[in-house]
Design an enzyme around this catalytic site. Sequence first.
Site, PDB file in Angstrom:
ATOM      1  N   GLU A 194       0.824  -1.206   0.000  1.00  0.00           N
ATOM      2  CA  GLU A 194       0.000   0.000   0.000  1.00  0.00           C
ATOM      3  C   GLU A 194       0.862   1.260   0.000  1.00  0.00           C
ATOM      4  O   GLU A 194       0.543   2.246  -0.684  1.00  0.00           O
ATOM      5  CB  GLU A 194      -0.929   0.016   1.219  1.00  0.00           C
ATOM      6  CG  GLU A 194      -1.897  -1.166   1.272  1.00  0.00           C
ATOM      7  CD  GLU A 194      -1.379  -2.339   2.075  1.00  0.00           C
ATOM      8  OE1 GLU A 194      -2.186  -2.974   2.775  1.00  0.00           O
ATOM      9  OE2 GLU A 194      -0.156  -2.621   2.022  1.00  0.00           O
ATOM     10  N   CYS A 215      -2.613  -3.880   7.219  1.00  0.00           N
ATOM     11  CA  CYS A 215      -2.250  -4.085   8.621  1.00  0.00           C
ATOM     12  C   CYS A 215      -2.708  -2.907   9.476  1.00  0.00           C
ATOM     13  O   CYS A 215      -2.809  -1.769   9.006  1.00  0.00           O
ATOM     14  CB  CYS A 215      -0.742  -4.305   8.758  1.00  0.00           C
ATOM     15  SG  CYS A 215       0.279  -2.920   8.209  1.00  0.00           S
ATOM     16  N   ALA A 227      10.651 -37.960  -7.958  1.00  0.00           N
ATOM     17  CA  ALA A 227      10.650 -38.362  -9.363  1.00  0.00           C
ATOM     18  C   ALA A 227      10.497 -39.880  -9.409  1.00  0.00           C
ATOM     19  O   ALA A 227      11.084 -40.594  -8.595  1.00  0.00           O
ATOM     20  CB  ALA A 227      11.939 -37.935 -10.052  1.00  0.00           C
ATOM     21  N   ASP A 230      22.778 -40.980  -1.010  1.00  0.00           N
ATOM     22  CA  ASP A 230      22.870 -40.017  -2.103  1.00  0.00           C
ATOM     23  C   ASP A 230      23.842 -38.879  -1.817  1.00  0.00           C
ATOM     24  O   ASP A 230      24.265 -38.183  -2.742  1.00  0.00           O
ATOM     25  CB  ASP A 230      21.489 -39.419  -2.392  1.00  0.00           C
ATOM     26  CG  ASP A 230      20.556 -40.415  -3.050  1.00  0.00           C
ATOM     27  OD1 ASP A 230      21.028 -41.503  -3.420  1.00  0.00           O
ATOM     28  OD2 ASP A 230      19.355 -40.114  -3.186  1.00  0.00           O
ATOM     29  N   LEU A 237      21.484 -30.420  -1.201  1.00  0.00           N
ATOM     30  CA  LEU A 237      20.227 -29.728  -0.869  1.00  0.00           C
ATOM     31  C   LEU A 237      20.368 -28.213  -0.955  1.00  0.00           C
ATOM     32  O   LEU A 237      19.813 -27.473  -0.138  1.00  0.00           O
ATOM     33  CB  LEU A 237      19.722 -30.149   0.519  1.00  0.00           C
ATOM     34  CG  LEU A 237      19.488 -31.644   0.743  1.00  0.00           C
ATOM     35  CD1 LEU A 237      18.892 -31.887   2.127  1.00  0.00           C
ATOM     36  CD2 LEU A 237      18.602 -32.243  -0.331  1.00  0.00           C
ATOM     37  N   GLU A 240      11.998 -34.028   0.220  1.00  0.00           N
ATOM     38  CA  GLU A 240      12.536 -34.612  -1.005  1.00  0.00           C
ATOM     39  C   GLU A 240      12.856 -36.103  -0.887  1.00  0.00           C
ATOM     40  O   GLU A 240      13.411 -36.681  -1.809  1.00  0.00           O
ATOM     41  CB  GLU A 240      13.776 -33.839  -1.473  1.00  0.00           C
ATOM     42  CG  GLU A 240      13.451 -32.520  -2.144  1.00  0.00           C
ATOM     43  CD  GLU A 240      14.525 -32.055  -3.110  1.00  0.00           C
ATOM     44  OE1 GLU A 240      15.542 -32.755  -3.268  1.00  0.00           O
ATOM     45  OE2 GLU A 240      14.346 -30.972  -3.702  1.00  0.00           O
ATOM     46  N   GLY A 262      13.623 -40.011   1.366  1.00  0.00           N
ATOM     47  CA  GLY A 262      13.118 -40.970   0.369  1.00  0.00           C
ATOM     48  C   GLY A 262      11.693 -41.399   0.636  1.00  0.00           C
ATOM     49  O   GLY A 262      10.921 -40.698   1.287  1.00  0.00           O
ATOM     50  N   LEU A 308       8.708 -39.613   2.865  1.00  0.00           N
ATOM     51  CA  LEU A 308       7.546 -39.084   2.165  1.00  0.00           C
ATOM     52  C   LEU A 308       6.266 -39.782   2.616  1.00  0.00           C
ATOM     53  O   LEU A 308       5.247 -39.126   2.867  1.00  0.00           O
ATOM     54  CB  LEU A 308       7.735 -39.254   0.658  1.00  0.00           C
ATOM     55  CG  LEU A 308       8.814 -38.358   0.019  1.00  0.00           C
ATOM     56  CD1 LEU A 308       9.262 -38.932  -1.316  1.00  0.00           C
ATOM     57  CD2 LEU A 308       8.286 -36.939  -0.150  1.00  0.00           C
TER      58      LEU A 308
END
Length: 347
Positions: free
Chosen positions: A53, A78, A157, A208, A212, A290, A292, A296
């Site tokens: 604003e 605000c 993936a 791996d 990151l 991400e 494994g 997840l």
Amino acid sequence: MGEDEIYMQQCLDLAQSAFGNTYPNPMVGCVIVHHGNVIGKGFHHKAGEPHAEVNAINSVKNQELLSESTLYVNLEPCAHFGKTPPCADLIISKNIKRVVVGCIDTFSKVSGKGVEKLKNAGIDVTINVLEKESRFLNRRFFTYHEKKRPYIILKWAQSADGFIDKCRDEKTSEKGVRITDDICLGTSHLWRSQEQAILVGTTTAVCDNPSLTTRLVNGKNPLRLAWDLHDKIPATHHLKDNSTATIIFSNSSKENTDCTEYVQVTNPQNLLQETLDCLYQKGIQSLIVEGGTKTLQTCIDANLWDEARIFTTEELFHRGVCAPNLQHAEAQKVSIGNAQLSILYNN
């Protein structure tokens, strides 16, 4: 789409241009209209800097026109003093006659107080114009303040037959199979630059050896997180290189280093919730998970996820590590590099 919606969409487009740069503040755009003509516009660039604003009002060349204008903003102005003065007070001081708001700010220090202040000053206020779109734009901000946790994005993936890797164990030094191409990888690094934290589990961290980071794009590295309850990540791995801020969750108490913080887990059975509580206390509004598969799936089974981004290639693995099991209606599908990207939302 009516006139109010057209100008509100312009606010959303302006706000979006600062994506990833405003944390912990929301993304906000503002447009000022005088008799059908846009005479001012602005957006919030970065926390600590002027709000949308303020930038929009300051961009108006003839300030006398403000008293005959309508101000559009995608989030409630605000009403409290933070790093900057209240925007509601500025709007009132400029005698703006009408204000159109995309959605109410549910942050406790605002939460209707801005609209109330404007109405008490005699300003005509219209709220909830493109409310759904306005809340979606700032879904990380709203999730953090309303659910007391970061917005959680799952990312992986997979092959066409549903595998994310070949069969491996934590003892092998061989890295996982690369499924997607450089275009997809660059997209993943861009996503990292837009979020505040990124998490992997023990097997991914050990096998791996991921960095990151956002090394393929220009952008700030997210806070790196790893679950390593039994201290399996070698000291020589990237996650312990002190190159960028990192948190490692462990069963044991360890001394912190320059960039690495060790958080001792009190209840391993509640590891995900302890992680989210830790991030909430640190003011982290968004998290990419991400991998494994086990990490997840932990989020999926606990229904602690908000968005999933899944790359699927045409390659067939026939056997290997199964992708997470996420049964959900698909929201969006686009082609990126050598993969189809599916984006799902947990509504």
